[in-house]
Write a protein that holds these residues in place. Structure first.
Motif: not given
Length: 263
Positions: A118-127, A237-247
């Motif tokens: 999975y990829l998360a932009l904000n977070e992953c939580s585990v319970k 871990r930090v993913a190889e992919e990144k999200i791109k934002f148009a600024r």
């Protein structure tokens, strides 16, 4: 350029979505919901999170820009009254790409070689589904601690202002390629002991969570809620992919933090 527009689904957001779509079509841009070069989200940060997961398979080819129809977001930075200006920028102005790091989560099971990624932009939580969460925590292949408590939250820098902040984690600038692990109500006494502080791990460090006993685990990936059975390990871990934002204009991160929590 090919574009797509998504909406939160309320009347105001749907109206703006149609307005943006019509304007861009008048500029001879191509509407392509399947393979867009740019995705415009109308609603809030949650709308952009949904769009991110919908287009997670083409992150290298798609940039995102958000219009907020509620409160100012950390991802959605354009206001409804600025839509015409935004459309002209998209159609006529070269834009800058800003990339934010993501967290990669790999869940492995005892009874199979198959794993889920999975990829998360904000977070992953585990319970734990039942009782306290008891996990051995390994960092970079070395045993670090045994965690006992309600759960763990592993966040991205851009997600550090969300659940992580509520848990007492630090706010990290999205230019820092890292992940952060924050504890939820850890058990600390003469018998059980955790570090008790959030940990910030750099890009080349992996965090591995290993259950001490069999059981089912409740894992969230941003807004997605998953029950995983017979878990062997959860790797973050930090993913190889990144999200791109148009600024198309400055959107300073610390200004957003101030406006959201102080101003």
């Amino acid at each position: 350029m090919k574009f797509a527009v998504t909406s939160r689904g309320d009347e105001k957001s749907d109206g703006l979505m149609q307005k943006i779509k019509n304007y861009l079509l008048e500029f001879n841009l191509v509407y392509d919901i399947d393979n867009p070069d740019m995705v415009i989200t109308v609603g809030g940060d949650g709308t952009l999170l949904y769009a991110f997961h919908h287009y997670a398979h083409r992150l290298s080819d798609t940039a995102f820009v958000g219009v907020h129809t509620g409160h100012l977001g950390f991802y959605a930075d354009w206001k409804p009254e600025e839509v015409e200006r935004l459309v002209i920028h998209i159609a006529k102005t070269p834009f800058k790409i800003v990339e934010y790091p993501l967290v990669e989560v790999i869940v492995r099971h005892n009874d199979t070689t198959k794993s889920e990624r999975y990829l998360a932009l904000n977070e992953c939580s585990v319970k734990s589904v039942v009782g306290a969460l008891v996990m051995d925590v390994e960092i970079k292949g070395e045993m670090f601690e045994t965690f006992r408590g309600d759960g763990l939250c592993i966040s991205t820098p851009s997600g550090s202002t969300a659940y992580n902040k509520a848990l007492g984690g630090a706010i990290l600038h999205p230019s820092i390629s890292s992940i952060q692990m924050a504890e939820m109500a850890s058990i600390n006494n003469r018998i059980y002991r955790t570090v008790g502080s959030p940990l910030v791990l750099p890009q080349h460090h992996t965090c591995l969570l290993k259950p001490q006993s069999e059981g089912d685990y409740h894992i969230t990936i941003d807004h997605l809620s998953i029950i995983e059975k017979d878990v062997k390990s959860i790797q973050c871990r930090v993913a190889e992919e990144k999200i791109k934002f148009a600024r198309f204009r400055p959107f300073p991160f610390w200004n957003r933090v101030r406006d959201s929590f102080i101003k």
